[in-house]
Design a protein around this motif. Structure first.
Motif, PDB file in Angstrom:
ATOM      1  N   LEU A  33     -25.171   9.402 -11.938  1.00 52.64           N
ATOM      2  CA  LEU A  33     -24.914  10.190 -10.830  1.00 52.64           C
ATOM      3  C   LEU A  33     -24.108  11.664 -11.101  1.00 52.64           C
ATOM      4  CD1 LEU A  33     -23.044   7.070  -9.111  1.00 52.64           C
ATOM      5  CD2 LEU A  33     -25.195   7.464  -9.242  1.00 52.64           C
ATOM      6  N   THR A  34     -23.303  11.572 -11.965  1.00 51.49           N
ATOM      7  CA  THR A  34     -22.485  12.884 -12.381  1.00 51.49           C
ATOM      8  C   THR A  34     -23.332  13.603 -13.310  1.00 51.49           C
ATOM      9  OG1 THR A  34     -21.544  11.858 -14.203  1.00 51.49           O
ATOM     10  CG2 THR A  34     -20.420  11.674 -12.339  1.00 51.49           C
ATOM     11  N   GLY A  35     -24.336  13.328 -14.180  1.00 46.52           N
ATOM     12  CA  GLY A  35     -24.990  14.146 -14.968  1.00 46.52           C
ATOM     13  C   GLY A  35     -24.130  14.785 -16.108  1.00 46.52           C
ATOM     14  N   LYS A  36     -22.995  14.425 -16.464  1.00 48.23           N
ATOM     15  CA  LYS A  36     -22.159  14.902 -17.221  1.00 48.23           C
ATOM     16  C   LYS A  36     -22.357  14.491 -18.844  1.00 48.23           C
ATOM     17  CE  LYS A  36     -18.348  15.613 -13.767  1.00 48.23           C
ATOM     18  NZ  LYS A  36     -17.023  15.412 -13.443  1.00 48.23           N
ATOM     19  N   SER A  37     -22.941  13.536 -19.017  1.00 51.17           N
ATOM     20  CA  SER A  37     -22.818  12.801 -20.199  1.00 51.17           C
ATOM     21  C   SER A  37     -24.188  13.566 -20.908  1.00 51.17           C
ATOM     22  CB  SER A  37     -23.180  11.200 -20.311  1.00 51.17           C
ATOM     23  OG  SER A  37     -23.178  10.633 -21.450  1.00 51.17           O
ATOM     24  N   SER A  38     -24.072  14.209 -22.181  1.00 54.83           N
ATOM     25  CA  SER A  38     -25.210  14.595 -22.807  1.00 54.83           C
ATOM     26  C   SER A  38     -24.976  14.408 -24.475  1.00 54.83           C
ATOM     27  CB  SER A  38     -25.161  16.211 -22.626  1.00 54.83           C
ATOM     28  OG  SER A  38     -24.109  16.902 -22.797  1.00 54.83           O
ATOM     29  N   SER A  39     -24.199  13.518 -24.837  1.00 56.07           N
ATOM     30  CA  SER A  39     -23.877  13.354 -26.188  1.00 56.07           C
ATOM     31  C   SER A  39     -24.993  12.646 -26.655  1.00 56.07           C
ATOM     32  CB  SER A  39     -22.542  12.072 -26.294  1.00 56.07           C
ATOM     33  OG  SER A  39     -22.403  11.853 -27.463  1.00 56.07           O
ATOM     34  N   THR A  40     -25.192  13.109 -27.945  1.00 59.68           N
ATOM     35  CA  THR A  40     -26.232  12.602 -28.904  1.00 59.68           C
ATOM     36  C   THR A  40     -26.034  11.011 -29.093  1.00 59.68           C
ATOM     37  OG1 THR A  40     -25.423  13.505 -30.916  1.00 59.68           O
ATOM     38  CG2 THR A  40     -27.096  14.916 -29.691  1.00 59.68           C
ATOM     39  N   ASP A  41     -24.887  10.713 -29.129  1.00 58.43           N
ATOM     40  CA  ASP A  41     -24.461   9.419 -29.268  1.00 58.43           C
ATOM     41  C   ASP A  41     -24.821   8.511 -28.363  1.00 58.43           C
ATOM     42  OD1 ASP A  41     -23.931   9.908 -32.148  1.00 58.43           O
ATOM     43  OD2 ASP A  41     -21.620  10.176 -31.698  1.00 58.43           O
ATOM     44  N   LEU A  42     -25.393   9.067 -27.096  1.00 58.34           N
ATOM     45  CA  LEU A  42     -25.403   8.153 -25.944  1.00 58.34           C
ATOM     46  C   LEU A  42     -27.237   7.950 -25.642  1.00 58.34           C
ATOM     47  CD1 LEU A  42     -24.088   6.632 -23.838  1.00 58.34           C
ATOM     48  CD2 LEU A  42     -23.868   8.686 -22.272  1.00 58.34           C
ATOM     49  N   CYS A  43     -27.535   6.888 -25.498  1.00 62.66           N
ATOM     50  CA  CYS A  43     -28.831   6.753 -25.188  1.00 62.66           C
ATOM     51  C   CYS A  43     -29.331   6.864 -23.743  1.00 62.66           C
ATOM     52  CB  CYS A  43     -29.231   5.110 -25.577  1.00 62.66           C
ATOM     53  SG  CYS A  43     -31.105   4.898 -25.093  1.00 62.66           S
ATOM     54  N   SER A  44     -30.286   7.278 -23.474  1.00 66.22           N
ATOM     55  CA  SER A  44     -30.690   7.370 -22.133  1.00 66.22           C
ATOM     56  C   SER A  44     -30.433   6.173 -21.321  1.00 66.22           C
ATOM     57  CB  SER A  44     -32.223   8.162 -21.853  1.00 66.22           C
ATOM     58  OG  SER A  44     -33.020   6.952 -22.597  1.00 66.22           O
ATOM     59  N   CYS A  45     -30.249   5.110 -21.865  1.00 67.80           N
ATOM     60  CA  CYS A  45     -30.042   3.973 -21.104  1.00 67.80           C
ATOM     61  C   CYS A  45     -28.598   3.850 -20.812  1.00 67.80           C
ATOM     62  CB  CYS A  45     -30.660   2.659 -21.549  1.00 67.80           C
ATOM     63  SG  CYS A  45     -29.966   2.161 -23.219  1.00 67.80           S
ATOM     64  N   GLY A  46     -27.723   4.484 -21.463  1.00 65.66           N
ATOM     65  CA  GLY A  46     -26.197   4.273 -21.287  1.00 65.66           C
ATOM     66  C   GLY A  46     -25.849   3.773 -22.388  1.00 65.66           C
ATOM     67  N   ALA A  47     -26.359   3.125 -23.504  1.00 65.26           N
ATOM     68  CA  ALA A  47     -25.807   2.598 -24.403  1.00 65.26           C
ATOM     69  C   ALA A  47     -25.366   3.535 -25.468  1.00 65.26           C
ATOM     70  CB  ALA A  47     -26.795   1.540 -25.122  1.00 65.26           C
ATOM     71  N   SER A  48     -24.249   3.066 -26.130  1.00 64.24           N
ATOM     72  CA  SER A  48     -23.600   3.838 -27.374  1.00 64.24           C
ATOM     73  C   SER A  48     -24.529   3.654 -28.479  1.00 64.24           C
ATOM     74  CB  SER A  48     -22.084   3.475 -27.579  1.00 64.24           C
ATOM     75  OG  SER A  48     -21.694   4.048 -28.625  1.00 64.24           O
ATOM     76  N   LEU A  49     -25.019   4.999 -29.036  1.00 64.07           N
ATOM     77  CA  LEU A  49     -25.634   4.744 -30.410  1.00 64.07           C
ATOM     78  C   LEU A  49     -24.627   5.133 -31.416  1.00 64.07           C
ATOM     79  CD1 LEU A  49     -28.880   6.704 -28.993  1.00 64.07           C
ATOM     80  CD2 LEU A  49     -28.403   4.144 -29.276  1.00 64.07           C
ATOM     81  N   ALA A  50     -23.381   5.445 -31.232  1.00 67.86           N
ATOM     82  CA  ALA A  50     -22.467   6.011 -32.266  1.00 67.86           C
ATOM     83  C   ALA A  50     -22.568   4.896 -33.545  1.00 67.86           C
ATOM     84  CB  ALA A  50     -21.103   6.018 -31.809  1.00 67.86           C
ATOM     85  N   GLY A  51     -22.548   5.462 -34.526  1.00 65.20           N
ATOM     86  CA  GLY A  51     -22.788   4.907 -35.997  1.00 65.20           C
ATOM     87  C   GLY A  51     -23.851   4.183 -36.323  1.00 65.20           C
ATOM     88  N   MET A  52     -25.010   4.319 -35.454  1.00 67.04           N
ATOM     89  CA  MET A  52     -26.241   3.529 -35.694  1.00 67.04           C
ATOM     90  C   MET A  52     -27.075   4.719 -36.579  1.00 67.04           C
ATOM     91  SD  MET A  52     -27.759   2.209 -32.364  1.00 67.04           S
ATOM     92  CE  MET A  52     -27.046   0.701 -31.382  1.00 67.04           C
TER      93      MET A  52
END
Length: 222
Positions: A33-52
């Motif tokens: 809704l906000t469009g604020k999340s652009s981290s490479t550690d965040l999948c487009s589905c919303g899951a955290s990819l940190a450490g993967m």
């Protein structure tokens, strides 16, 4: 405002766990809704990819979790308003001329009439026979229906609807509101759902995805 029937209130009171799950689901959609999340550690589905590792990330993109989340995010967008001013202002940006619109909790029909100025058809729904009669008297050319918002089959029979506006008391408790929103979203599949509810907006304003958290969270005021 549409009053919740006693049966619906009783059901909502016995489904606290389901309501809590619904809160988690809606908060999980906040980044879309906000469009604020652009981290490479965040999948487009919303899951955290940190450490993967790269292999882990590729595996995740084929996982049931990823597929389920992506399907959920393809559903219509959610717009949350705190008060009448925000709720009615959203009409200008949400409603298109070709839309068929449903307003749940239409009351005396004032917002329904504002919506009608911008679209091809709008249906105002309220549980109260008294306020529906007042709405029909004040806006005789508009379409109003006395119905319980939880009766999604009755609403579906009058559809389809491109956009849904919901105003069932702007201070309605979330454990009663969220199951209704989930039911409307699942049964009617609108392109956008606009809801007026101050507690929901305040909760969303406090929410962050894990990968968007700062190193140190600020202390609450007071």
């Amino acid at each position: 405002m549409q009053r919740m029937c006693s049966k619906q209130a009783a059901i909502a009171a016995t489904t606290a766990a389901a309501a809590a799950a619904a809160v988690a689901y809606w908060l999980g959609r906040r980044h879309s809704l906000t469009g604020k999340s652009s981290s490479t550690d965040l999948c487009s589905c919303g899951a955290s990819l940190a450490g993967m590792t790269e292999a882990d990330r590729r595996f995740h993109q084929q996982s049931r979790r990823h597929i389920t989340n992506c399907r959920a995010l393809r559903r219509g967008r959610i717009v949350v308003a705190e008060n009448f001013s925000e709720y009615r202002r959203s009409i200008e940006t949400v409603v298109a001329a070709t839309d068929r619109v449903l307003e749940v909790g239409c009351g005396r029909g004032v917002t329904t009439a504002l919506i009608a100025r911008r679209c091809g058809h709008v249906l105002g729904v309220d549980l109260s026979a008294k306020v529906i009669a007042m709405a029909r008297s004040r806006f005789p050319r508009l379409d109003f229906l006395e119905a319980d918002a939880s009766d999604v089959s009755a609403l579906r029979a009058r559809g389809p609807f491109d956009k849904i506006f919901v105003d069932v008391n702007g201070s309605r408790e979330l454990q009663m509101l969220l199951p209704l929103l989930e039911a409307l979203d699942a049964a009617l599949a609108p392109e956008a759902l606009v809801v007026k509810n101050a507690p929901l907006k305040r909760l969303l304003m406090r929410a962050s995805l894990v990968d968007a958290l700062p190193n140190a969270c600020p202390r609450p005021l007071g």
